[in-house]
Write a protein that holds these residues in place. Sequence first.
Motif, PDB file in Angstrom:
ATOM      1  N   GLU A  70       0.824  -1.205   0.000  1.00  0.00           N
ATOM      2  CA  GLU A  70       0.000   0.000   0.000  1.00  0.00           C
ATOM      3  C   GLU A  70       0.865   1.266   0.000  1.00  0.00           C
ATOM      4  OE1 GLU A  70      -3.873   1.161   2.592  1.00  0.00           O
ATOM      5  OE2 GLU A  70      -2.869  -0.695   3.186  1.00  0.00           O
ATOM      6  N   ARG A  88      12.621  -2.210  12.830  1.00  0.00           N
ATOM      7  CA  ARG A  88      11.751  -1.714  11.770  1.00  0.00           C
ATOM      8  C   ARG A  88      12.428  -1.833  10.413  1.00  0.00           C
ATOM      9  NH1 ARG A  88       7.860  -1.635  15.076  1.00  0.00           N
ATOM     10  NH2 ARG A  88       6.994   0.287  15.909  1.00  0.00           N
ATOM     11  N   ARG A  97       8.892   9.102   6.076  1.00  0.00           N
ATOM     12  CA  ARG A  97       9.440   7.861   6.595  1.00  0.00           C
ATOM     13  C   ARG A  97       8.267   7.000   7.038  1.00  0.00           C
ATOM     14  NH1 ARG A  97      10.437   5.880  11.786  1.00  0.00           N
ATOM     15  NH2 ARG A  97      12.104   4.317  11.890  1.00  0.00           N
ATOM     16  N   TYR A  98       8.216   5.752   6.544  1.00  0.00           N
ATOM     17  CA  TYR A  98       7.135   4.821   6.865  1.00  0.00           C
ATOM     18  C   TYR A  98       7.814   3.565   7.372  1.00  0.00           C
ATOM     19  CZ  TYR A  98       5.649   8.182   3.462  1.00  0.00           C
ATOM     20  OH  TYR A  98       5.472   9.359   2.798  1.00  0.00           O
ATOM     21  N   ALA A  99       7.563   3.205   8.640  1.00  0.00           N
ATOM     22  CA  ALA A  99       8.365   2.143   9.244  1.00  0.00           C
ATOM     23  C   ALA A  99       7.509   0.934   9.589  1.00  0.00           C
ATOM     24  CB  ALA A  99       9.054   2.684  10.491  1.00  0.00           C
ATOM     25  N   LEU A 100       7.871  -0.208   9.000  1.00  0.00           N
ATOM     26  CA  LEU A 100       7.122  -1.451   9.205  1.00  0.00           C
ATOM     27  C   LEU A 100       7.825  -2.316  10.238  1.00  0.00           C
ATOM     28  CD1 LEU A 100       6.804  -2.015   5.433  1.00  0.00           C
ATOM     29  CD2 LEU A 100       4.820  -2.055   6.941  1.00  0.00           C
ATOM     30  N   PRO A 101       7.077  -3.008  11.111  1.00  0.00           N
ATOM     31  CA  PRO A 101       7.711  -3.897  12.077  1.00  0.00           C
ATOM     32  C   PRO A 101       8.318  -5.102  11.361  1.00  0.00           C
ATOM     33  CG  PRO A 101       5.346  -4.209  12.105  1.00  0.00           C
ATOM     34  CD  PRO A 101       5.604  -3.049  11.177  1.00  0.00           C
TER      35      PRO A 101
ATOM     36  N   VAL B 260      -1.972   4.661   6.697  1.00  0.00           N
ATOM     37  CA  VAL B 260      -1.741   3.209   6.672  1.00  0.00           C
ATOM     38  C   VAL B 260      -1.136   2.754   8.010  1.00  0.00           C
ATOM     39  CG1 VAL B 260      -0.365   1.377   5.586  1.00  0.00           C
ATOM     40  CG2 VAL B 260      -1.450   3.135   4.174  1.00  0.00           C
ATOM     41  N   TYR B 261      -0.374   3.651   8.656  1.00  0.00           N
ATOM     42  CA  TYR B 261       0.349   3.284   9.872  1.00  0.00           C
ATOM     43  C   TYR B 261      -0.340   3.776  11.139  1.00  0.00           C
ATOM     44  CZ  TYR B 261       3.870   2.019   6.560  1.00  0.00           C
ATOM     45  OH  TYR B 261       4.513   1.420   5.518  1.00  0.00           O
ATOM     46  N   GLN B 284       2.352   2.085  17.205  1.00  0.00           N
ATOM     47  CA  GLN B 284       1.651   0.848  17.525  1.00  0.00           C
ATOM     48  C   GLN B 284       2.429  -0.334  16.957  1.00  0.00           C
ATOM     49  OE1 GLN B 284      -1.459  -0.587  15.550  1.00  0.00           O
ATOM     50  NE2 GLN B 284      -2.810  -1.051  17.270  1.00  0.00           N
ATOM     51  N   ASN B 285       1.915  -1.536  17.150  1.00  0.00           N
ATOM     52  CA  ASN B 285       2.598  -2.731  16.624  1.00  0.00           C
ATOM     53  C   ASN B 285       2.747  -2.712  15.112  1.00  0.00           C
ATOM     54  OD1 ASN B 285       2.734  -3.719  19.169  1.00  0.00           O
ATOM     55  ND2 ASN B 285       0.892  -4.993  18.974  1.00  0.00           N
ATOM     56  N   THR B 286       1.893  -1.950  14.448  1.00  0.00           N
ATOM     57  CA  THR B 286       1.904  -1.997  12.988  1.00  0.00           C
ATOM     58  C   THR B 286       2.930  -1.051  12.375  1.00  0.00           C
ATOM     59  OG1 THR B 286       0.210  -0.312  12.985  1.00  0.00           O
ATOM     60  CG2 THR B 286      -0.533  -2.586  12.853  1.00  0.00           C
ATOM     61  N   GLY B 287       3.758  -0.429  13.200  1.00  0.00           N
ATOM     62  CA  GLY B 287       4.758   0.477  12.651  1.00  0.00           C
ATOM     63  C   GLY B 287       4.364   1.928  12.859  1.00  0.00           C
ATOM     64  N   GLU B 288       5.131   2.825  12.274  1.00  0.00           N
ATOM     65  CA  GLU B 288       4.794   4.242  12.421  1.00  0.00           C
ATOM     66  C   GLU B 288       5.218   4.971  11.156  1.00  0.00           C
ATOM     67  OE1 GLU B 288       7.188   2.984  14.707  1.00  0.00           O
ATOM     68  OE2 GLU B 288       9.021   3.814  13.840  1.00  0.00           O
ATOM     69  N   ALA B 289       4.668   6.170  10.933  1.00  0.00           N
ATOM     70  CA  ALA B 289       5.040   6.947   9.758  1.00  0.00           C
ATOM     71  C   ALA B 289       4.956   8.427  10.051  1.00  0.00           C
ATOM     72  CB  ALA B 289       4.129   6.597   8.590  1.00  0.00           C
ATOM     73  N   GLU B 290       5.729   9.183   9.312  1.00  0.00           N
ATOM     74  CA  GLU B 290       5.670  10.644   9.423  1.00  0.00           C
ATOM     75  C   GLU B 290       5.963  11.227   8.054  1.00  0.00           C
ATOM     76  OE1 GLU B 290       8.858  10.435  12.333  1.00  0.00           O
ATOM     77  OE2 GLU B 290      10.080  11.678  10.993  1.00  0.00           O
TER      78      GLU B 290
END
Lengths: 356, 356
Positions: A70, A88, A97-101, B260-261, B284-290
Motif C-alpha cells: 500500500e 523496523r 518515513r514509513y516504518a514497518l515492524p 496506513v500506519y 503501535q505494533n503496525t509500525g509508524e510513519a511521518e
Amino acid sequence: MDLTAATRPLSSAVSAAARLLTARSGLLLRAGKEGLTVGGNDSERAVRLTGEAMVHTDGEVLVPAGPLAETLRMLEDDLVRLVVEGSRLAVRVEGGRYALPLLSRELHPGLPEMPPKVSEVDGAALATALRTVAGTAAKDDALPMFTGVRVQSFSRELRLTASDRYRMAVATLPLLSEGEPIDALVPAGLLAETAKQARGTVGLHGDRTRFGLSWAGVAVTTAVLDAGFLSEKLVESSTVDTTVEVSADALAAAVRRVGVYADDRRVLTLEVGDAHLRLASAKQNTGEAEETLKAEVSGGRTSPSFQARYLLDALQGFAGERVRLDIQPGMRACVIRAVEPGDVALTYYVMPMLPR
Amino acid sequence: MDLTAATRPLSSAVSAAARLLTARSGLLLRAGKEGLTVGGNDSERAVRLTGEAMVHTDGEVLVPAGPLAETLRMLEDDLVRLVVEGSRLAVRVEGGRYALPLLSRELHPGLPEMPPKVSEVDGAALATALRTVAGTAAKDDALPMFTGVRVQSFSRELRLTASDRYRMAVATLPLLSEGEPIDALVPAGLLAETAKQARGTVGLHGDRTRFGLSWAGVAVTTAVLDAGFLSEKLVESSTVDTTVEVSADALAAAVRRVGVYADDRRVLTLEVGDAHLRLASAKQNTGEAEETLKAEVSGGRTSPSFQARYLLDALQGFAGERVRLDIQPGMRACVIRAVEPGDVALTYYVMPMLPR
C-alpha cells in the motif's frame, strides 16, 4: 538490509506478490548480489519475484505484505530506500518515513525453490483458455476432481480440462517448446488468478507434487490436487443427430433477453427449426418470452433445454465467433465448438435440463 | 394500451425510473395524447417521467419495473412496440416477444403530482455540492437531523447542510431564479442519488410535507423528515488561533500514506510548524510513519489530531484546490474552506480527536 530501488518496478513486484498471496501473509525480502528477491508462502501457494535494486548492505527481512504494498503504491517519488532500523524496516523518501515492524522469521520456511521447467506457452493464450476452463470448475465440491483444472502437456499441445459435473470445458493451445510431459490437477481459482497476472512467454514447471508458472522475474508454485480422471471420455458424444451453426454473440444476446423471463430454474428451450433457432422461456407468473434467430441447421430437429447461465458461460468463450452446436437426444451433452477455431481451441459440453 | 416508441429514449426513461425506485416496485405506464408517462412510488419517494411515443390506443398499466427495464436495455432494435395482450404487456420487436404480467392497480395510488416549483439551480453544481454534503450525513442515526440534508433557499442562494455529529458540511450555490423560500430536511441518500441523475437546469419543488427535483421530463418527489435545527450555529468557531494554507490534494495524499500506519482508531496528528505541516501516525505494533508538507502558517501552533477518514472525506470536496484550515485549541472543530471558492462554496467542520 539497505537498498535503493526505482519505486514503480518495486511497487509492481511487491503488489504482485501481495495479490498472489493471501492478505495476511508476511513478505520475505532478500537483498544480495543478484538484486532484490521478494517472496512468500501461504497455505495454497509459494510466490517468488526478482527485481533490480542498488544494494548497499545485504540482508533478509520478513515484513507484513499489505502495508508495504500500500505504501509503495501511494508514493510519488521516483526512488525509494528500504533500510533496516532497529526492529523496523523503514521505507524512506524525501520528507517521509514509513516504518514497518520486522516479523519473526523463526517459523518461516524461506524463499521457495521452483520445480523444474518442462515447457512454455504464450501467456495471453493461457489466460484466454483459462478464463473459460477455470470458470467451469466448481467453486466448492467434495471431490477435488471438480474444483481443479487438469493440465496435460503432449508433444506440441497443452490441454486444459475442467468440469463441475453439469458442464465440461476442454481447451488446447500450442506449446512453444517441447519437454517432459505434465499431468497435474491444479486448483482452478488459483490457476486462473495466476494466469491473469502472467505476461509474455510463460514457463510451465512441474514435478510429482507441485505445479508452477513463471514469467519475467515472477514464479508461482502450488501443490497439486489428488489426481482424478477428468477427461472428455467421461462425456457421451457419439449420438449427435442435430447440428446448428449460429453466431455465438447473437445467441448469447438472445439467451440474455429471453432468460429474463425464464422460471426459477432459469431454463430455456432451444427449438430447432429448418433455418432458425427459436428460444423460448418456460411460462410462469413472471411472464414469457420467445425469440427467433437465423441458423444453419442440419440433421434432425432435437430441441434441448438448458440453464440460461450455463449457455451464457459456454458462449462467452466463443465471443465474436461462429459456433457449431452438436446436439444429442435425451439427457446427453450438447457439444459447442468454434466453426473456425484459432490457436486456442475450445470444446464445451453442456448437459441439458428436463424441460418443464 | 398500444404504442410504438424509439427504444433508446424509452429504455433510458424506464431505467431511470427503475433505478430511482426500489427494485421490487411496479411501474405505472400511461399512454395518452401527451405521449407516454412512466412513474411509480415506493416507501420513500415518487417518480414521474414523460417521453415521446406514437400512441395507437390510450391506456394505463402497472408492470414489474425490473424485467421491463432489463428487456428494453438489451434490445438491439431501434423501435419497440408496447401492447396489452390479455393479461400481459407484450414488448414486441422483429423476431422477438417478451410478455410481462399486468399487476393489479387496485391498491396503487396512481401517478404522483409534483409540489409547486419554487426555484431552479444548475444540476452539475447541485450534484457537486451534494457529493460532499450528503456524504457527511450519518447512514443510520436515531435522530433524523443527522440522516438528512437541510435544504434552505434564500433570495439568491441555496444552502445545503448536513452533519453526523462528528463533522458538518455546508455548501452554498447560486439560485438561477428567485421564488418562495424552502426550508426542508430531505433524506440524504435519496437526495444525492437523485441529484446524480439530474441533467441541466434542475427545478426545486416544495410544500409543507414534500420536496422534489425536476429536470428534462423527470420529476422526483420525497416526503421531508421532521425538521431539526441543523445549522452552523451549532459549531463553535470563534476561537481560531492557527491558520494553515495547503494544497488539498497534497494533504490528502499524505494523509492516505501516513494513515496506513495509524492505530486502530486511525488517528493522525497534524503538527503545525513554521512553514510546514508534519503528519505523524500514533505508534503501535503496525509500525509508524511521518511526513512533512510545505504550508503557509499564521497565528499559533495548535496541532490537532483527526480521524484519517474524516480528513479524507473533507478534503475530497476540495480536490484540485488550495484550502485554508482554521484550527481552534481544545476539542473544537477545525474549519476547512477553499482559499478561492468557486460557485459552489463549501465549508467543512471536522471535530478533532484526543491524541493518544
